[in-house]
Design an enzyme around this catalytic site. Structure first.
Site, PDB file in Angstrom:
ATOM      1  N   LYS A  31      38.138  74.896  73.315  1.00 33.38           N
ATOM      2  CA  LYS A  31      38.909  74.308  74.419  1.00 33.38           C
ATOM      3  C   LYS A  31      39.383  75.409  75.367  1.00 33.38           C
ATOM      4  O   LYS A  31      39.392  76.595  74.988  1.00 33.38           O
ATOM      5  CB  LYS A  31      40.103  73.526  73.857  1.00 33.38           C
ATOM      6  CG  LYS A  31      41.099  74.382  73.064  1.00 33.38           C
ATOM      7  CD  LYS A  31      42.072  73.518  72.260  1.00 33.38           C
ATOM      8  CE  LYS A  31      43.065  74.375  71.483  1.00 33.38           C
ATOM      9  NZ  LYS A  31      43.894  73.540  70.579  1.00 33.38           N
TER      10      LYS A  31
ATOM     11  N   TYR B 224      58.418  98.406  92.379  1.00 30.72           N
ATOM     12  CA  TYR B 224      59.390  97.432  92.872  1.00 30.72           C
ATOM     13  C   TYR B 224      60.756  97.625  92.215  1.00 30.72           C
ATOM     14  O   TYR B 224      60.859  97.782  90.993  1.00 30.72           O
ATOM     15  CB  TYR B 224      58.915  96.014  92.565  1.00 30.72           C
ATOM     16  CG  TYR B 224      57.880  95.493  93.533  1.00 30.72           C
ATOM     17  CD1 TYR B 224      58.157  95.371  94.891  1.00 30.72           C
ATOM     18  CD2 TYR B 224      56.637  95.098  93.068  1.00 30.72           C
ATOM     19  CE1 TYR B 224      57.207  94.875  95.766  1.00 30.72           C
ATOM     20  CE2 TYR B 224      55.676  94.594  93.934  1.00 30.72           C
ATOM     21  CZ  TYR B 224      55.965  94.483  95.284  1.00 30.72           C
ATOM     22  OH  TYR B 224      55.025  93.988  96.149  1.00 30.72           O
TER      23      TYR B 224
HETATM   24  C1  LIG Z   1      43.920  74.113  69.290  1.00 34.50           C
HETATM   25  C2  LIG Z   1      43.655  73.265  68.094  1.00 34.50           C
HETATM   26  C3  LIG Z   1      42.971  73.796  66.991  1.00 34.50           C
HETATM   27  C4  LIG Z   1      42.655  75.273  66.845  1.00 34.50           C
HETATM   28  O1  LIG Z   1      43.822  75.948  66.484  1.00 34.50           O
HETATM   29  P1  LIG Z   1      43.863  77.526  66.225  1.00 34.50           P
HETATM   30  O2  LIG Z   1      45.243  77.776  65.767  1.00 34.50           O
HETATM   31  O3  LIG Z   1      43.551  78.163  67.525  1.00 34.50           O
HETATM   32  O4  LIG Z   1      42.833  77.816  65.192  1.00 34.50           O
HETATM   33  C5  LIG Z   1      42.620  72.934  65.968  1.00 34.50           C
HETATM   34  N1  LIG Z   1      42.959  71.619  66.017  1.00 34.50           N
HETATM   35  C6  LIG Z   1      43.648  71.088  67.053  1.00 34.50           C
HETATM   36  C7  LIG Z   1      44.001  69.656  67.034  1.00 34.50           C
HETATM   37  C8  LIG Z   1      44.031  71.899  68.111  1.00 34.50           C
HETATM   38  O5  LIG Z   1      44.737  71.385  69.135  1.00 34.50           O
END
Ligand SMILES: *Cc1c(COP(=O)(O)O)cnc(C)c1O
Length: 371
Positions: A41, A262
C-alpha cells in the site's frame, strides 16, 4: 519510475530490491507453514510498488495487499495476471465493477459493503471472491462480533459471496507483552467459528514475531520488508533496503559568530567550514530531526534549522577533499530509518511514506534476476 534525471537531481534514493526479497524470504521462514504476502500500500511505503511488487512476484510472492483500489490497479498492471491483490480499505459505493475488471479482491469491512457485493454477484450472475475483515479489538475497521453472529444466524448474507480469506489486524503487535495480543487472538478464533471455514490472516510484520499461534494461513508484512525493525525491543533482524544521499551544492568557510540558517538558532562557535546540501523537509526529511550526514564515514552534524530544500552541515571535520557536487549519505548503515524516526518523534513507517518525489531513484535488482 526513476524520478528526476540523475544529472539534475539534488538527492538520490536507492532501493535495494535484493534486500526486500531477502527480507520477504526471512519473514516467510519466520511465518513457518503460513504463506507470506506483501503489503505494498501507499506505493510500497513510498518505495515504488511498480518495482517492488514484480521483484517479490519473481521471488514467489502470490498475495499483495494495498489500501485503495487505484493502488490495486497499479499493482495489477505491474504484476500481471495471477497473484491475488486484496484492497484493505473496502469498496467505494458503486465501484464493484472496477474491482472485478482489475481482479481485485475487496476486503469487506461492513455488512453494508457485503450487501453491495451480494447485489453485484446477483447482477453479474456469478459468485464474487471477497476477504472479510474482523474487528477483533483494534476498533478501526472490520465486522464486529455482532455482525459475524448475524452471518451465522442467516447464511443468506453470504449469497453469491466466496470467502477467500478472513483477516484481522493487531493493534499492539510491536509490544509482545501487551495483553491485547492474546485477547485479539481469542476473539479472532471465536469470530471465525461464525463463518464458513476459510483461510485466515492475522499477523503484520511484528505479529509474525509473536509466534506460531499468530501465523494462521497467510502473514501480511509491510514495514519489515522495507527494513523497519519489527522487533523494536531487540536488534533489527531485517536488512536495510533504502539509502538516501544528497548533493553538496555549496561549501564555504565562515568566521566565528556567523549566524547559521533560519532564525539563527545556532552560530559558529569558531571558524567553521559549512556545506549546504540539496535536501529539505519538502523531500520528507522531518524538520525537527537534526541529525548528521556522512561523508566517507565522517559525521557532519546539521547546523541550524532544516529548510524546505536545503540543510546546512558543519563540515569542519570533513576530509579536505569534500567539494561542491559531492554526495553525502543521510539514510545509510550509520543512520537508519528507525533512528531518524526516533529523532523526529515518529515511526519509521511515516519517514518512509513521506519520502518525496524530487529524488533520482535507483533500484538495485535482486541478485537472482536475469534481466
Ligand atoms: C498496513 C497493514 C499491514 C502491514 O503492517 P506492517 O506493520 O507494515 O507489517 C497489514 N495489515 C493491515 C490491515 C494493514 O493495514
Amino acid at each position: 519510475m526513476s524520478g528526476v534525471k540523475a544529472g539534475l537531481a539534488g538527492a538520490f534514493l536507492t532501493i535495494d530490491l535484493d534486500a526486500v526479497v531477502t527480507n520477504w524470504r526471512l519473514l516467510c521462514a519466520k511465518a513457518g507453514g503460513a504463506a507470506c504476502a506483501a503489503v505494498v500500500k501507499a506505493d510500497a511505503y513510498g518505495l515504488g510498488a511498480a518495482e517492488i511488487a514484480p521483484a517479490l512476484r519473481d521471488a514467489g510472492c502470490r498475495d499483495f495487499f494495498v489500501a485503495l483500489p487505484e493502488e490495486g490497479l497499479d499493482v495489477r498492471a505491474a504484476v500481471g495476471k495471477g497473484p491475488r491483490i486484496f484492497v484493505l480499505n473496502g469498496t467505494p459505493t458503486g465501484a464493484e465493477a472496477d474491482f472485478i475488471a482489475g481482479s481485485l479482491i475487496p476486503v469487506v469491512n461492513t455488512l453494508g459493503e457485503l450487501a453491495g457485493w451480494r447485489a453485484h454477484a446477483a447482477h453479474i450472475g456469478r459468485a464474487v471472491p471477497v476477504a472479510l475483515q474482523l474487528d477483533t479489538g483494534m476498533t478501526r475497521l472490520g465486522l464486529s462480533a455482532g455482525d459475524t453472529a448475524a452471518i451465522a444466524a442467516d447464511a443468506s448474507l453470504l449469497d453469491g459471496i466466496e470467502v477467500e480469506l478472513v483477516v484481522s489486524h493487531l493493534a499492539c503487535a510491536d509490544e509482545p507483552e501487551h495483553p491485547a495480543n492474546a485477547a485479539q487472538l481469542t476473539a479472532f478464533r471465536s469470530m471465525r467459528r461464525d463463518l464458513p471455514a476459510s483461510p485466515a490472516s492475522l499477523a503484520n510484520s511484528p505479529g509474525i514475531f509473536l509466534g506460531a499461534d499468530y501465523h494462521f494461513d497467510l502473514a501480511r508484512p509491510g514495514a519489515a520488508l522495507y527494513g523497519i525493525n519489527p522487533t523494536p525491543a531487540s536488534p533489527n533482524p531485517m536488512r536495510q533496503a533504502v539509502s538516501l544521499s544528497a548533493r553538496v551544492i555549496q561549501v564555504r568557510d565562515v568566521a566565528a559568530g556567523a549566524g547559521i540558517g533560519y532564525g539563527h538558532t545556532v552560530s559558529a562557535e569558531r571558524p567553521a567550514r559549512l556545506a549546504t546540501i540539496s535536501l529539505g523537509y519538502a523531500d520528507g526529511w522531518p524538520r525537527n530531526a537534526s541529525m548528521c550526514a556522512f561523508f566517507s564515514g565522517v559525521r557532519l552534524p546539521f547546523a541550524g534549522r532544516v529548510s524546505m530544500d536545503s540543510i546546512i552541515l558543519d563540515a569542519t571535520n570533513a576530509p579536505a577533499s569534500l567539494a561542491e557536487g559531492d554526495c553525502v549519505d543521510l539514510i545509510c548503515a550509520e543512520q537508519t530509518i528507525d533512528e531518524i524516526a526516533t529523532a523526529a518523534g515518529t515511526i519509521g513507517y511515516e519517514i518512509l511514506t513521506r519520502l518525496g518525489n524530487r529524488f533520482h531513484r535507483r533500484y538495485v535488482k535482486p541478485a537472482t534476476a536475469t534481466a
